[in-house]
Scaffold this active site. Structure first.
Site, PDB file in Angstrom:
ATOM      1  N   HIS A  33       0.836  -1.210   0.000  1.00  0.00           N
ATOM      2  CA  HIS A  33       0.000   0.000   0.000  1.00  0.00           C
ATOM      3  C   HIS A  33       0.870   1.259   0.000  1.00  0.00           C
ATOM      4  CE1 HIS A  33      -2.728  -2.908   2.222  1.00  0.00           C
ATOM      5  NE2 HIS A  33      -3.518  -2.509   1.252  1.00  0.00           N
ATOM      6  N   LYS A 149      -1.224  -4.092  -9.073  1.00  0.00           N
ATOM      7  CA  LYS A 149      -1.431  -5.172 -10.050  1.00  0.00           C
ATOM      8  C   LYS A 149      -1.623  -6.521  -9.357  1.00  0.00           C
ATOM      9  CE  LYS A 149       1.076  -3.491 -14.087  1.00  0.00           C
ATOM     10  NZ  LYS A 149       2.142  -3.872 -15.038  1.00  0.00           N
TER      11      LYS A 149
END
Ligand code: PAF
Length: 282
Positions: A33, A149
């Site tokens: 993150h 992704k």
């Protein structure tokens, strides 16, 4: 870092900025993150993160209630990375009524792979992401949102949503962050026991082997692929995993590939009680 708990507070803080760069999360933040946030900081004039555990994307038997809520640690990490604004609504703020209007993604993309094993998952994701986009980007000529992704199919669903609703939002995809042994970072890795953590890297290894085997088939790819996929699943089963799918798809639309297509290998499998997903572009 400013913290907005309500839509009104969020919009007040956003007023002076033209191009917010937004990272939506469900909290329990890890290096993956933070990499998204670092990237976001290079793209806009204000970095915005959100933390909201979205009930709509969990099936009744899944881990909504036990999903780790790590508020203090998350805030400290975002602060240390220089996040400008955190939007952290409670359920009553984001879903003041039962959310009966939903964003229904194209089943051709959303009902396969993750959507097959987690029915309704991408409707829940698309609905909350649309709400968060409306909250963060309303009135802005152009914004940017950053997704990992690691959730490959999610990224494709969001891209399609933005395209088809002509939202003035650029979607930026960031490569998966991995532990030194190759395990893709995930909030759910915290559920793994010590032994399971040591075993967990086998998922990315199986995907990598499947990808290499698929590339090696050349023109015989369509006829050979089902066998290769079945072998990859069996290898994991023998190691004690319960795989949902290990499969090679074309990157463009996640349908079955022909020889010469750009491909991505995707997998989801349970190790003990923990369901892990990963993918590799090959
Ligand atoms: O990827 C996630 O963490 C979630 O699916 C998202 C995009 C924050 C929506 O709840």
């Amino acid at each position: 870092m400013l913290i907005a708990r309500t839509l009104v507070e969020l919009r007040q803080h956003l007023q002076r900025f033209e191009r917010p760069a937004f990272v939506p999360t469900m909290g329990n933040l890890h290096e993956g993150h933070l990499t998204l946030l670092r990237h976001a900081k290079t793209l806009g004039d204000l970095s915005v993160a959100s933390i909201f555990v979205n009930r709509l994307q969990f099936l009744p038997h899944e881990d909504f209630d036990s999903y780790p809520r790590t508020w203090a640690g998350d805030c400290a990490k975002l602060e240390a990375e220089g996040c400008d604004l955190l939007f952290a609504p409670d359920e009553a703020e984001l879903y003041p009524q039962i959310q009966t209007f939903k964003v229904q993604p194209d089943p051709v993309l959303a009902d396969i792979l993750e959507g097959q094993f987690r029915p309704g998952f991408f409707t829940g994701v698309s609905t909350v992401v649309m709400k968060l986009f409306m909250a963060v980007f309303a009135g802005k000529a152009k914004g940017v949102a950053v997704f990992g992704k690691k959730d490959y199919q999610q990224l494709m669903v969001i891209r399609q949503m933005v395209r088809q609703f002509a939202l003035p939002i650029e979607i930026s995809g960031v490569d998966t962050c991995r532990a030194p042994d190759g395990l893709a970072l995930s909030s759910r890795n915290g559920y793994l026991s010590g032994d399971e953590r040591a075993e967990a890297v086998q998922l990315s290894m199986a995907l990598s082997q499947l990808g290499l085997a698929a590339l090696a088939t050349g023109a015989a790819l369509p006829s050979q692929l089902p066998l290769l996929e079945a072998e990859a699943m069996q290898t994991l089963r023998q190691r004690g995993w319960q795989p949902d799918y290990l499969t090679v798809r074309r990157r463009q639309d996640l349908q079955a590939p022909q020889a010469g297509d750009a491909m991505v290998v995707l997998g989801a499998a349970k190790l003990g009680k923990t369901r892990l997903i990963d993918n590799l572009e090959v």
